[in-house]
Write an enzyme that holds these catalytic residues in place. Sequence first.
Site, PDB file in Angstrom:
ATOM      1  N   HIS A 141       0.842  -1.220   0.000  1.00 52.12           N
ATOM      2  CA  HIS A 141       0.000   0.000   0.000  1.00 52.12           C
ATOM      3  C   HIS A 141       0.859   1.245   0.000  1.00 52.12           C
ATOM      4  O   HIS A 141       0.976   1.895   1.028  1.00 52.12           O
ATOM      5  CB  HIS A 141      -0.906  -0.024   1.220  1.00 52.12           C
ATOM      6  CG  HIS A 141      -2.076   0.903   1.129  1.00 52.12           C
ATOM      7  ND1 HIS A 141      -2.047   2.210   1.558  1.00 52.12           N
ATOM      8  CD2 HIS A 141      -3.324   0.706   0.659  1.00 52.12           C
ATOM      9  CE1 HIS A 141      -3.227   2.775   1.382  1.00 52.12           C
ATOM     10  NE2 HIS A 141      -4.021   1.870   0.836  1.00 52.12           N
ATOM     11  N   PHE A 142       1.380   1.694  -0.916  1.00 48.61           N
ATOM     12  CA  PHE A 142       1.599   1.168  -2.265  1.00 48.61           C
ATOM     13  C   PHE A 142       3.097   1.132  -2.448  1.00 48.61           C
ATOM     14  O   PHE A 142       3.769   2.082  -2.064  1.00 48.61           O
ATOM     15  CB  PHE A 142       0.952   2.072  -3.304  1.00 48.61           C
ATOM     16  CG  PHE A 142      -0.529   2.247  -3.098  1.00 48.61           C
ATOM     17  CD1 PHE A 142      -1.409   1.284  -3.557  1.00 48.61           C
ATOM     18  CD2 PHE A 142      -1.040   3.343  -2.425  1.00 48.61           C
ATOM     19  CE1 PHE A 142      -2.784   1.441  -3.377  1.00 48.61           C
ATOM     20  CE2 PHE A 142      -2.406   3.494  -2.237  1.00 48.61           C
ATOM     21  CZ  PHE A 142      -3.287   2.548  -2.705  1.00 48.61           C
TER      22      PHE A 142
END
Length: 146
Positions: free
Chosen positions: A49-50
Amino acid sequence: MMDINEIREYLPHRYPFLLVDRVTDLDFEAQSIRAYKNVSINEPFFNGHFPAHPIMPGVLIIEAMAQAAGILGFKMLDAKPADGTLYYFVGSDKLRFRQPVLPGDQLVLEAKFLSRKSMIWKFECRALVDGKPVCSAEITCAERSL
């Protein structure tokens, strides 16, 4: 005011879900708490993420605020999970995200008691980075006996 060892007495969460590192202020008269979470690039959620642009998931910011509110509730009751009481996060109202939380940030968590009706508690919560709000919500918790 509370180090991680004492926090672990008041929250049943453990790694990787314990999201309060220290409590810096607990005011019984104002019925409020101030705590923080140091956000490290080593947090497991940053792997997905991410990867190219890591940001702390919003649901975990909400959970961190709820954990701070839970500590406040336990302290107000003079109880601990070991005594057979737990707080469950059951909802939020007026939820707003204002900016992302990034690796290296210190997430300041503030919660203020609003009301208690039977076993349902409401708290006004904010999360800040560098003094700027990143998230706010009214958090609802249910007090339950084990």
